[in-house]
Design a protein around this motif. Structure first.
Motif: not given
Ligand SMILES: NC(=O)CC[C@H](N)C(=O)O
Length: 368
Positions: A178-181, A214-217, A245-249
């Motif tokens: 649900g990535m922020k652009h 890998v980035m987790l959004s 980041i956030c939910l990814g964290h």
């Protein structure tokens, strides 16, 4: 067009409707940012939530074509004190009322949003309904109390298929919960060669794309509603550098054996102070989260707390003690808000470089 806002605890506010005329139910959450309403209303992490802004004048610089954080807003409603009818800005293209009407989202204005925020802070998170004045409040309240909020928001807002956002730099697979652009923009700014993938991509599929990192959004809802992502992260740990980041964290913490919990009323705003425990430096950060990593669950895990929120001491950053991976609960991509934490993207790229050097050194020692 008079409308009512009914809260689960029985409080009723009367205001003026704008945007879509539909009725809506959702978790009511407050954001304290004084600006940045366009990024807030288009942040997919608010999926299923009705957002209220404590700043009293909203919409005064209109809606423009640049500041969206997603193409279609996922919020269920918008509550403001005053919705500006005459926006003024050189980038302005539409008023918020016109925009919400176009996107079929109901808004309500004329609400004392600071009083509403105090109610949420005292009570803790509340469900609420925006509905026509002609509805019977007793019936709406009954319906509201019986409503179970959705738990499939990530599935709703994540991309359905992978897509590339090419660059000439390091290859990054960005998992879209649900990535922020803004996250994609930050990676592209650093010339990363990005592939955005759906939330339910497996670790094997990701590794087969040969990512350097890998980035987790970020993303909406309870991290425990996305078990497939936890399995995926377990499969990535130690095989590729990770930045979340956030939910990814939160998902990363769960994958490492820690736990998450729902907060009483969450952090949503553009000026949340966060302390880096390694340097002692404080950054002002943009935040939007209603869950946090449980402090007591860290001790048995391979994780180390790197950042804490100065307002309430909650965990705001983690790193893995053995493998290259770190995460933050706040938003280094800002959008909206201060850019104090923007350097975390460089830190991620440095982590990728060190990991590559270690890999090369390991190969050399094998050859010897
Ligand atoms: N912005 C986010 O990623 C939010 C994470 C999660 N949905 C929460 O509310 O805590």
């Amino acid at each position: 067009m008079k409308k009512q806002l009914i809260l689960e605890d029985g409080t009723i506010f009367i205001g003026k409707g704008f945007g879509s005329d539909t009725n809506s139910i959702g978790e009511v959450v407050f954001n304290t940012g004084m600006t940045g309403y366009q990024e807030i209303l288009s942040d997919p992490s608010y999926c299923g939530q009705i957002v209220t802004l404590t700043y009293p004048l909203i919409g005064n610089y209109g809606i423009n074509r640049d500041d969206f954080e997603s193409i279609s807003p996922a919020i269920s409603g918008f509550i403001v004190k005053e919705a500006s009818e005459f926006p003024s800005n050189w980038r302005n293209e539409q008023s918020i009322a016109e925009y919400f009407e176009m996107k079929n989202i109901p808004g309500i204005a004329g609400i004392d949003t600071r009083k509403l925020t105090r109610i949420i802070r005292q009570h803790g998170t509340l469900k609420g309904a925006i509905c026509s004045i002609s509805e019977n409040p007793e019936l709406i309240l009954e319906k509201l109390r019986a409503t179970k909020l959705r738990n499939d928001q990530v599935k709703k807002v994540s991309t359905k298929t992978p897509y590339p956002s090419p660059g000439r730099g390091r290859r990054v697979v960005l998992v879209d919960f649900g990535m922020k652009h803004g996250i994609l923009r930050e990676l592209n700014k650093r010339d990363c060669d990005v592939i955005v993938v759906p939330y339910n991509t497996t670790a094997e599929e990701i590794l087969s794309m040969s990512p350097d990192g890998v980035m987790l959004s970020n993303g909406p809802g309870d991290p425990k509603d996305v078990p497939e992502a936890i399995t995926m992260i377990k499969g990535l740990l130690g095989n590729v550098p990770i930045f979340g980041i956030c939910l990814g964290h939160q998902l990363f913490a769960l994958a490492c054996g820690a736990n998450t919990e729902k907060m009483k009323f969450g952090h949503r705003g553009s000026n949340h102070p966060v302390k880096d425990l390694q340097t002692g430096k404080v950054a002002l950060t943009s935040q939007n989260h209603g869950y946090s990593v449980e402090e007591n669950s860290i001790s048995g895990s391979p994780l180390e707390v790197t950042h804490i929120a100065l307002n309430d001491g909650t965990i705001e950053g983690l790193k893995h003690k053995e493998v290259p991976a770190f995460t933050v609960q706040y938003h280094p991509e800002a959008s909206p808000g201060p850019e104090d934490a923007n350097g975390l993207f460089e830190q991620f790229l440095q982590m990728i470089e060190s990991h590559k050097e270690e890999g090369a050194a390991a190969c050399q020692s094998v050859q010897i």
